[in-house]
Write a protein that holds these residues in place. Sequence first.
Motif, PDB file in Angstrom:
ATOM      1  N   MET A   1      15.672   2.106  22.348  1.00 32.53           N
ATOM      2  CA  MET A   1      14.729   2.884  21.529  1.00 32.53           C
ATOM      3  C   MET A   1      14.195   2.002  20.399  1.00 32.53           C
ATOM      4  N   GLN A   2      12.878   2.002  20.226  1.00 28.79           N
ATOM      5  CA  GLN A   2      12.254   1.240  19.149  1.00 28.79           C
ATOM      6  C   GLN A   2      12.377   2.027  17.850  1.00 28.79           C
ATOM      7  N   VAL A   3      13.067   1.439  16.865  1.00 31.51           N
ATOM      8  CA  VAL A   3      13.256   2.076  15.557  1.00 31.51           C
ATOM      9  C   VAL A   3      12.541   1.236  14.509  1.00 31.51           C
ATOM     10  N   ALA A   4      11.733   1.895  13.683  1.00 29.85           N
ATOM     11  CA  ALA A   4      11.055   1.211  12.581  1.00 29.85           C
ATOM     12  C   ALA A   4      11.690   1.627  11.271  1.00 29.85           C
ATOM     13  N   GLY A   5      11.783   0.692  10.368  1.00 30.07           N
ATOM     14  CA  GLY A   5      12.155   1.000   8.991  1.00 30.07           C
ATOM     15  C   GLY A   5      10.907   0.979   8.148  1.00 30.07           C
ATOM     16  N   VAL A   6      10.830   1.856   7.154  1.00 32.33           N
ATOM     17  CA  VAL A   6       9.667   1.877   6.265  1.00 32.33           C
ATOM     18  C   VAL A   6      10.127   2.047   4.825  1.00 32.33           C
ATOM     19  N   ASP A   7       9.476   1.324   3.927  1.00 36.74           N
ATOM     20  CA  ASP A   7       9.787   1.401   2.500  1.00 36.74           C
ATOM     21  C   ASP A   7       8.539   1.051   1.719  1.00 36.74           C
ATOM     22  N   GLU A   8       8.582   1.352   0.430  1.00 36.08           N
ATOM     23  CA  GLU A   8       7.435   1.052  -0.433  1.00 36.08           C
ATOM     24  C   GLU A   8       7.888   0.263  -1.647  1.00 36.08           C
ATOM     25  N   ALA A   9       6.935  -0.329  -2.331  1.00 39.41           N
ATOM     26  CA  ALA A   9       7.171  -1.019  -3.598  1.00 39.41           C
ATOM     27  C   ALA A   9       6.038  -0.670  -4.545  1.00 39.41           C
ATOM     28  N   GLY A  10       6.388  -0.470  -5.794  1.00 45.09           N
ATOM     29  CA  GLY A  10       5.346  -0.275  -6.796  1.00 45.09           C
ATOM     30  C   GLY A  10       5.120   1.150  -7.245  1.00 45.09           C
ATOM     31  N   ARG A  11       6.145   1.986  -7.201  1.00 46.61           N
ATOM     32  CA  ARG A  11       5.974   3.352  -7.724  1.00 46.61           C
ATOM     33  C   ARG A  11       5.993   3.368  -9.252  1.00 46.61           C
ATOM     34  N   GLY A  12       6.792   2.503  -9.853  1.00 46.25           N
ATOM     35  CA  GLY A  12       6.972   2.513 -11.302  1.00 46.25           C
ATOM     36  C   GLY A  12       5.908   1.827 -12.135  1.00 46.25           C
ATOM     37  N   PRO A  13       5.239   0.803 -11.612  1.00 52.02           N
ATOM     38  CA  PRO A  13       4.260   0.089 -12.443  1.00 52.02           C
ATOM     39  C   PRO A  13       3.092   0.962 -12.910  1.00 52.02           C
ATOM     40  N   LEU A  14       2.437   0.489 -13.956  1.00 51.42           N
ATOM     41  CA  LEU A  14       1.311   1.212 -14.555  1.00 51.42           C
ATOM     42  C   LEU A  14      -0.022   0.770 -13.968  1.00 51.42           C
ATOM     43  N   VAL A  15       0.000  -0.192 -13.063  1.00 52.44           N
ATOM     44  CA  VAL A  15      -1.238  -0.810 -12.593  1.00 52.44           C
ATOM     45  C   VAL A  15      -1.127  -1.139 -11.096  1.00 52.44           C
ATOM     46  N   GLY A  16      -2.258  -1.104 -10.417  1.00 55.61           N
ATOM     47  CA  GLY A  16      -2.334  -1.562  -9.037  1.00 55.61           C
ATOM     48  C   GLY A  16      -1.942  -0.536  -7.996  1.00 55.61           C
ATOM     49  N   SER A  17      -1.902  -1.001  -6.755  1.00 51.97           N
ATOM     50  CA  SER A  17      -1.602  -0.158  -5.600  1.00 51.97           C
ATOM     51  C   SER A  17      -0.100   0.045  -5.446  1.00 51.97           C
ATOM     52  N   VAL A  18       0.260   1.055  -4.656  1.00 54.98           N
ATOM     53  CA  VAL A  18       1.615   1.161  -4.140  1.00 54.98           C
ATOM     54  C   VAL A  18       1.548   0.606  -2.721  1.00 54.98           C
ATOM     55  N   VAL A  19       2.479  -0.292  -2.387  1.00 53.51           N
ATOM     56  CA  VAL A  19       2.457  -1.013  -1.116  1.00 53.51           C
ATOM     57  C   VAL A  19       3.625  -0.547  -0.257  1.00 53.51           C
ATOM     58  N   ALA A  20       3.360  -0.316   1.019  1.00 49.06           N
ATOM     59  CA  ALA A  20       4.415   0.065   1.959  1.00 49.06           C
ATOM     60  C   ALA A  20       4.414  -0.899   3.135  1.00 49.06           C
ATOM     61  N   ALA A  21       5.585  -1.037   3.751  1.00 48.92           N
ATOM     62  CA  ALA A  21       5.685  -1.854   4.953  1.00 48.92           C
ATOM     63  C   ALA A  21       6.531  -1.122   5.975  1.00 48.92           C
ATOM     64  N   ALA A  22       6.253  -1.390   7.239  1.00 51.84           N
ATOM     65  CA  ALA A  22       7.031  -0.851   8.352  1.00 51.84           C
ATOM     66  C   ALA A  22       7.421  -2.023   9.239  1.00 51.84           C
ATOM     67  N   VAL A  23       8.675  -2.020   9.706  1.00 48.24           N
ATOM     68  CA  VAL A  23       9.185  -3.140  10.488  1.00 48.24           C
ATOM     69  C   VAL A  23      10.027  -2.633  11.659  1.00 48.24           C
ATOM     70  N   ILE A  24       9.790  -3.196  12.833  1.00 45.30           N
ATOM     71  CA  ILE A  24      10.678  -3.021  13.993  1.00 45.30           C
ATOM     72  C   ILE A  24      11.333  -4.373  14.225  1.00 45.30           C
ATOM     73  N   LEU A  25      12.646  -4.429  14.067  1.00 45.17           N
ATOM     74  CA  LEU A  25      13.369  -5.690  14.243  1.00 45.17           C
ATOM     75  C   LEU A  25      13.729  -5.917  15.704  1.00 45.17           C
ATOM     76  N   ASP A  26      13.974  -7.176  16.033  1.00 39.02           N
ATOM     77  CA  ASP A  26      14.405  -7.572  17.367  1.00 39.02           C
ATOM     78  C   ASP A  26      15.930  -7.718  17.356  1.00 39.02           C
ATOM     79  N   PRO A  27      16.666  -6.837  18.049  1.00 33.62           N
ATOM     80  CA  PRO A  27      18.133  -6.924  18.026  1.00 33.62           C
ATOM     81  C   PRO A  27      18.655  -8.244  18.601  1.00 33.62           C
TER      82      PRO A  27
END
Length: 191
Positions: A1-27
Motif C-alpha cells: 500500500m502506498q502511504v504518503a506523509g504530509v506536514d506543513e511549515a510556517g503557521r507561526g510566522p507573521l509573513v509569507g506563505s504556509v508551505v506543505a509537503a507530501a512524501v511517499i517513501l521507498d521502503p
Amino acid sequence: MQVAGVDEAGRGPLVGSVVAAAVILDPNNPIEGLNDSKKLSEKKREMLFVEIQEKAVAWAIAEASHAEIDQLNILQASLLAMCRAVEALHIQPQHVLVDGNKIPQGLSMSCEAIVGGDALHAEISAASILAKVTRDRQMVVLDQQYPQFGFAQHKGYPTKMHFAAIAEHGVIDQHRRSYAPIKQALAKINL
C-alpha cells in the motif's frame, strides 16, 4: 500500500506563505536520520532535503499564500496547502498520514491525523523537512528583497528583531494582515 506523509511549515510566522509537503517513501531505499525538522540542524535538513527528493517514490511541495491565510485563517490555509501537496503527487497514495489533529478535506483517499507524527513516522518527517527547507529558502529570498527586516535570521517568526523592523519600516505586502501584531502595526500607521 502506498502511504504518503504530509506536514506543513510556517503557521507561526507573521509573513509569507504556509508551505506543505507530501512524501511517499521507498521502503527498499531507506533514508537515515529522518526526524521532526525542528529537531534537526539547518545543515542536516538541507542534506536530507536532497536525499528525500532523490530516494522518495514521490514527493510534492505546495503552499497557501499570505492572502489565502488572511482570507481563510491559518488552520484552513494549512489544510489547503496539505491538500494541494497530496494532490500534486504524481502517484496517488492509498492512505495519508497527516501531522497534527486535523485532516484536510476533499482528499479521495483515507487519511489519519497523528499528533507529533513528524517524530513518529518517516513519511511525515520527510514531508516536514521538505516543507521547512522550502519555507526557510523563501524567507532568504524575501530577505534579499527586504534586508532591513532580517527575514534570513528569524524566518518571519514574531521575534524582537522582527517587531523592531516592523516598528521602524512598517508592514510589507507579504505580511499576514489577519495576525494580531500586523493588525496592530497597521492600526498605528493609520492613526
